[in-house]
Design an enzyme around this catalytic site. Structure first.
Site, PDB file in Angstrom:
ATOM      1  N   ASP A  14      30.941   1.830 -11.985  1.00  0.00           N
ATOM      2  CA  ASP A  14      31.150   1.532 -13.404  1.00  0.00           C
ATOM      3  C   ASP A  14      32.510   2.048 -13.854  1.00  0.00           C
ATOM      4  O   ASP A  14      33.052   2.993 -13.278  1.00  0.00           O
ATOM      5  CB  ASP A  14      30.016   2.187 -14.214  1.00  0.00           C
ATOM      6  CG  ASP A  14      29.917   1.625 -15.616  1.00  0.00           C
ATOM      7  OD1 ASP A  14      30.562   0.591 -15.909  1.00  0.00           O
ATOM      8  OD2 ASP A  14      29.200   2.228 -16.442  1.00  0.00           O
ATOM      9  N   ASN A  62      25.290  -9.389 -15.436  1.00  0.00           N
ATOM     10  CA  ASN A  62      26.739  -9.655 -15.470  1.00  0.00           C
ATOM     11  C   ASN A  62      27.066 -11.139 -15.695  1.00  0.00           C
ATOM     12  O   ASN A  62      28.177 -11.464 -16.114  1.00  0.00           O
ATOM     13  CB  ASN A  62      27.441  -9.172 -14.190  1.00  0.00           C
ATOM     14  CG  ASN A  62      27.599  -7.670 -14.108  1.00  0.00           C
ATOM     15  OD1 ASN A  62      27.710  -7.095 -13.031  1.00  0.00           O
ATOM     16  ND2 ASN A  62      27.609  -6.992 -15.249  1.00  0.00           N
TER      17      ASN A  62
END
Ligand code: FPP
Length: 241
Positions: A14, A62
């Site tokens: 991340d 995503n």
């Protein structure tokens, strides 16, 4: 030296965007720098003797990102799968993937399959990419497959065990991760390997993924080596009476 090292490490990569924003760069540059970390970390983990590295490269969620960003991530992934072949072969790495792979663009699926096939006989570390992956979706897909088997009369509902569920996951033979690393400081699991992480040790680092290097890995491994894993039981020798 593999003593005290986790066998299987999973990483939630991340902070590509935050790393770029902090430097006045585009998100594109952040993701490109993230790919470099994937290369370095994969090579380092293979050299250290890990058995498996699972990277959360693209989640089911995503797909909700802007089309241009999704296209960029798919392009970076395809390029990685092609360019890293020599490195994968030199380091005896076996590439695998988990997720709803049928949702990936055809060119990515093709390169993924090529690299997977080419590295199939390698006996070193397994590099497992989670692509179009969601933990809930994996459990849902497993439930559906089991329900079909029950309807076909192959299985009685009361015969369903934890092993049955594991056997219907995307990679039934995958050992559960010993250590889950998350970068960029967030304290959450984000739908990653929900079934498999029940007794996984967690390490969160404030560093963003593009800056994650061997020193960050070592820090995570040192923290892991200090943990006492009880799996819900007692530490041997501490039971009294
Ligand atoms: C998080 O950054 C990262 C991702 C969306 C996935 C990771 C992708 C890569 C490292 C590149 C492609 C992967 C491979 C295997 C070639 P973010 O955009 O969520 O960061 P932010 O939260 O700071 O915006």
């Amino acid at each position: 030296m593999t003593e005290g090292l986790p066998g299987h490490v999973a990483i939630i990569m991340d902070g590509n965007g935050r790393w770029a924003a902090a430097r006045g760069l585009s998100r594109t540059r952040g993701h490109a720098a993230g790919v470099e970390s994937v290369r370095v970390v994969t090579r380092t983990c293979a050299k250290k003797g890990l058995r498996q590295l699972t990277l959360y490269a693209f989640s089911e969620e995503n797909w909700k990102r802007p089309k241009r960003e999704v296209e960029l991530l798919m392009r970076l992934l395809r390029r990685f799968l092609v360019r890293e072949r020599p490195e994968i072969m030199e380091n005896d790495i076996r590439l695998t993937a988990i997720g709803r792979l049928h949702r990936l663009p055809a060119d990515v699926r093709r390169e993924l399959e090529k690299t997977r096939e080419m590295s199939e006989g390698n006996r070193g570390m397994v590099l497992n990419l989670a692509l179009s992956y969601g933990g809930r979706q994996e459990l849902l897909d497993a439930c559906r497959a089991i329900a079909h088997r029950v309807r076909a009369g192959e299985l009685e509902p009361d015969e369903i065990t934890e092993e049955t569920i594991t056997a219907h996951l995307y990679q039934p033979d995958m050992p559960p991760p010993d250590l889950l690393i998350r970068t960029a400081g967030e304290m959450r699991f984000s739908n990653f390997l929900l079934w498999q992480i029940s007794y996984t040790e967690l390490h969160v680092t404030p560093s963003c993924w593009p800056e994650f290097r061997e020193e960050h890995l070592d820090e995570a491994f040192e923290s892991y080596a200090r943990r006492v894993r009880k799996f819900g039981g007692l530490v041997p020798g501490t039971a009294s009476g």
